[in-house]
Write a protein that holds these residues in place. Structure first.
Motif, PDB file in Angstrom:
ATOM      1  N   LYS A  19      31.586 -19.110   7.206  1.00  0.00           N
ATOM      2  CA  LYS A  19      31.855 -18.222   6.005  1.00  0.00           C
ATOM      3  C   LYS A  19      30.891 -17.346   5.584  1.00  0.00           C
ATOM      4  O   LYS A  19      31.023 -16.202   5.320  1.00  0.00           O
ATOM      5  CB  LYS A  19      32.436 -19.139   4.940  1.00  0.00           C
ATOM      6  N   ARG A  54      28.765 -17.433  -4.070  1.00  0.00           N
ATOM      7  CA  ARG A  54      30.391 -17.267  -4.987  1.00  0.00           C
ATOM      8  C   ARG A  54      31.457 -16.863  -4.056  1.00  0.00           C
ATOM      9  O   ARG A  54      31.531 -16.031  -2.980  1.00  0.00           O
ATOM     10  CB  ARG A  54      30.287 -16.042  -6.032  1.00  0.00           C
ATOM     11  N   PHE A  55      32.550 -17.742  -4.146  1.00  0.00           N
ATOM     12  CA  PHE A  55      33.666 -17.331  -3.396  1.00  0.00           C
ATOM     13  C   PHE A  55      34.920 -16.942  -3.976  1.00  0.00           C
ATOM     14  O   PHE A  55      34.926 -16.802  -5.314  1.00  0.00           O
ATOM     15  CB  PHE A  55      34.244 -18.673  -2.791  1.00  0.00           C
ATOM     16  N   HIS A  56      35.632 -15.956  -3.448  1.00  0.00           N
ATOM     17  CA  HIS A  56      36.889 -15.645  -3.797  1.00  0.00           C
ATOM     18  C   HIS A  56      38.139 -16.058  -2.920  1.00  0.00           C
ATOM     19  O   HIS A  56      37.880 -15.759  -2.034  1.00  0.00           O
ATOM     20  CB  HIS A  56      37.204 -14.058  -3.990  1.00  0.00           C
ATOM     21  N   GLU A  57      38.840 -17.158  -3.478  1.00  0.00           N
ATOM     22  CA  GLU A  57      39.545 -18.014  -2.643  1.00  0.00           C
ATOM     23  C   GLU A  57      38.737 -18.615  -1.896  1.00  0.00           C
ATOM     24  O   GLU A  57      38.034 -19.335  -2.073  1.00  0.00           O
ATOM     25  CB  GLU A  57      40.919 -17.138  -2.217  1.00  0.00           C
ATOM     26  N   ASP A  58      39.009 -18.458  -0.029  1.00  0.00           N
ATOM     27  CA  ASP A  58      38.201 -19.042   0.601  1.00  0.00           C
ATOM     28  C   ASP A  58      37.055 -17.940   1.244  1.00  0.00           C
ATOM     29  O   ASP A  58      36.610 -18.578   2.368  1.00  0.00           O
ATOM     30  CB  ASP A  58      39.082 -19.675   1.921  1.00  0.00           C
ATOM     31  N   ILE A  59      36.989 -16.895   0.798  1.00  0.00           N
ATOM     32  CA  ILE A  59      35.937 -15.777   1.388  1.00  0.00           C
ATOM     33  C   ILE A  59      35.046 -15.851   0.337  1.00  0.00           C
ATOM     34  O   ILE A  59      34.688 -15.540  -0.771  1.00  0.00           O
ATOM     35  CB  ILE A  59      36.817 -14.445   1.287  1.00  0.00           C
TER      36      ILE A  59
END
Length: 291
Positions: A19, A54-59
């Motif tokens: 990721k 920092r993630f946005h949803e799983d990204i």
């Protein structure tokens, strides 16, 4: 309970590396290949770096990594924090995410390190957080040497003996300079130097990170348990050397007339935060230690 919102662990999340590199490859094209060079040399990004993501949803959308770099600065051993891999996906910029992550990184680092270092082509991103630019210098000397002796070979890391040799010298090296030098550090060295030829002189038991262009020698680092005079290195290069440029403080190389010049290395500037005893001295953070 973890007090940090963005601090992650590669060891507890097997998917985290993929990721993260989905993010950093977008911003730093080719960084995955450099990281793979480090892994091949037995010094992985994942083992060396503490990631704040920092993630946005799983990204993964924002990342700042923290490394530990054991150094010698003005004759004193100190471990500094190295800030690296700073990036945010383009579509998530200007929303304050980078500031949020950086503030957490600094809270974490201020409890652990007297000084933080980083190198960047964009110093304006870091000055609001207390980082300041330090001028760096290269050192030039006339070589006027011609040798027919070929005393260096390029290490072959498909050979287990050469890999063990590299690790032995990285673990036991003395700093290349008492002004600013690195000791017992592998990950940053392998990341930065793994894609370059690494030269070894067996009779000196010495690794030289260097490039030769026509009659010019560019010397970036020396990894050894004893720093020898520069002439010993030049005498093992089987061609004429007329000029030498050294990218670290050369006070241990037994030199005569040498000139220091302000220099910006690869369009990046060195920035520090906190106490840095070599501030104001003529030095350069070696290529092998830049993050």
């Amino acid at each position: 309970m973890n007090q940090y919102r963005f601090k992650r662990s590669f060891s507890t999340d097997s998917s985290l590396s993929n990721k993260l590199f989905d993010l950093v490859e977008i911003v730093f094209s080719g960084i995955g290949e450099l990281a793979e060079c480090g892994r091949k040399l037995g010094a992985s990004w994942e083992e060396a770096s503490t990631p704040f993501i920092r993630f946005h949803e799983d990204i993964a959308i924002t990342h700042i990594g923290v490394l530990e770099i054991p150094m010698q600065i003005m004759g004193q051993r100190v471990t500094v924090g190295g800030i690296h891999g700073v990036c945010t996906r383009a579509e998530f910029r200007r929303r304050g995410y980078y500031r949020e992550v950086m503030e957490e990184v600094l809270e974490y680092c201020d409890k652990r390190y007297e000084a933080l270092v980083l190198t960047t082509p964009n110093p304006e991103f870091y000055t609001p957080f207390g980082f300041r630019k330090l001028e760096e210098y290269v050192f030039k000397i006339r070589g006027e040497s011609q040798s027919s002796r070929d005393g260096f070979r390029i290490l072959n890391f498909d050979n287990d003996k050469d890999l063990k040799l590299l690790h032995r010298l990285l673990e036991t090296r003395i700093p290349v300079s008492n002004i600013v030098g690195v000791v017992k550090e592998k990950a940053v060295f392998c990341f930065n130097e793994g894609s370059h030829p690494i030269y070894y002189a067996e009779d000196l038991d010495l690794i030289a990170c260097m490039e030769i262009k026509e009659t010019q020698l560019h010397l970036f680092d020396i990894v050894a348990t004893q720093i020898c005079p520069l002439k010993e290195i030049i005498n093992r290069i089987p061609q004429t050397i007329e000029d030498v440029t050294i990218y670290f403080s050369p006070e241990l190389l037994d030199l005569g007339d040498i000139t220091a010049f302000p220099h910006t290395f690869d369009e990046t500037v060195l920035m520090v935060r906190g106490k840095f005893a070599a501030e104001g001295e003529k030095f350069m953070l070696p290529r092998s230690a830049r993050c």
